[in-house]
Design a protein around this motif. Structure first.
Motif: not given
Length: 223
Positions: A186-195
């Motif tokens: 549920y860590k959307f910002f960190e995950t999609y920033l990494a993508v």
């Protein structure tokens, strides 16, 4: 909730493991699109009225249709008309979608590249006894390719980013990796920033390589 830097760093290995699939889609699709686009461009420069009208419709259709809509038509819609396509995999549907769409863009890029070569060079080559095929092979196509390379490279970058829509039919590429990770954390910002950063780094590396290729290929034509 604060930014979780440790988690942000930890997801990169998981995301990068999906990068080969994204690169496979982009590279295979652009090669097929180049072949189709060049074939269309070579026909269109000869200005056959009837055929040109059909090809112009092809270009208009695939340039004007959103990628995700085209993908859904191919993957979900085409088996309705052709039952034999029910066995088509999501990967093959994505490759077909991107190949058709980007061949339409590349056809116009290649046509402009071919028309940028002075017609006098064609006439001179044929006057020297070269066949039309050899004139295109040795004189026109090398120059047209150099002229079209920057725009073709931009198309590859667009295709690389556009490949993320393959996620919608279940292809396990970079965006799919991000989606799976967010379901767990549920860590959307960190995950999609990494993508996004992985996409950005790939584009930066490719842009650097393309620039070097442009310099190497254009040097024989510099005066």
């Amino acid at each position: 909730m604060s930014f979780d830097f440790i988690y942000f760093i930890s997801v990169f290995p998981n995301i990068i493991s999906y990068l080969p699939t994204t690169l496979f889609i982009a590279v295979v699709s652009i090669f097929i699109a180049i072949f189709i686009g060049l074939f269309i461009a070579l026909i269109r420069v000869n200005k056959s009225f009837m055929i040109d009208g059909v090809l112009a419709l092809y270009i208009s259709l695939f340039r004007g249709m959103p990628t995700v809509v085209l993908l859904f038509i191919i993957y979900y819609g085409s088996p309705q008309l052709f039952p034999s396509l029910k066995e088509m995999s999501a990967m093959n549907a994505a490759l077909l979608c991107f190949s058709l769409k980007y061949s339409a863009y590349l056809a116009e890029i290649f046509r402009a590249g071919l028309e940028s070569v002075d017609n006098g060079q064609k006439e001179a080559g044929m006057a020297m006894g070269l066949s039309l095929i050899n004139v295109y092979r040795h004189i026109i196509l090398p120059q047209a390719f150099v002229n079209a390379l920057p725009s073709t490279g931009n198309m590859f970058i667009s295709l690389l980013k556009d490949s993320s829509v393959a996620f919608f039919v279940g292809v396990p590429e970079l965006l799919a990796a991000g989606k799976l990770l967010t379901v767990e954390s549920y860590k959307f910002f960190e995950t999609y920033l990494a993508v996004g950063i992985v996409y950005w780094l790939v584009v930066v590396l490719y842009s650097w390589a393309q620039k070097r290729l442009e310099v190497a290929l254009s040097s024989p034509y510099k005066r």
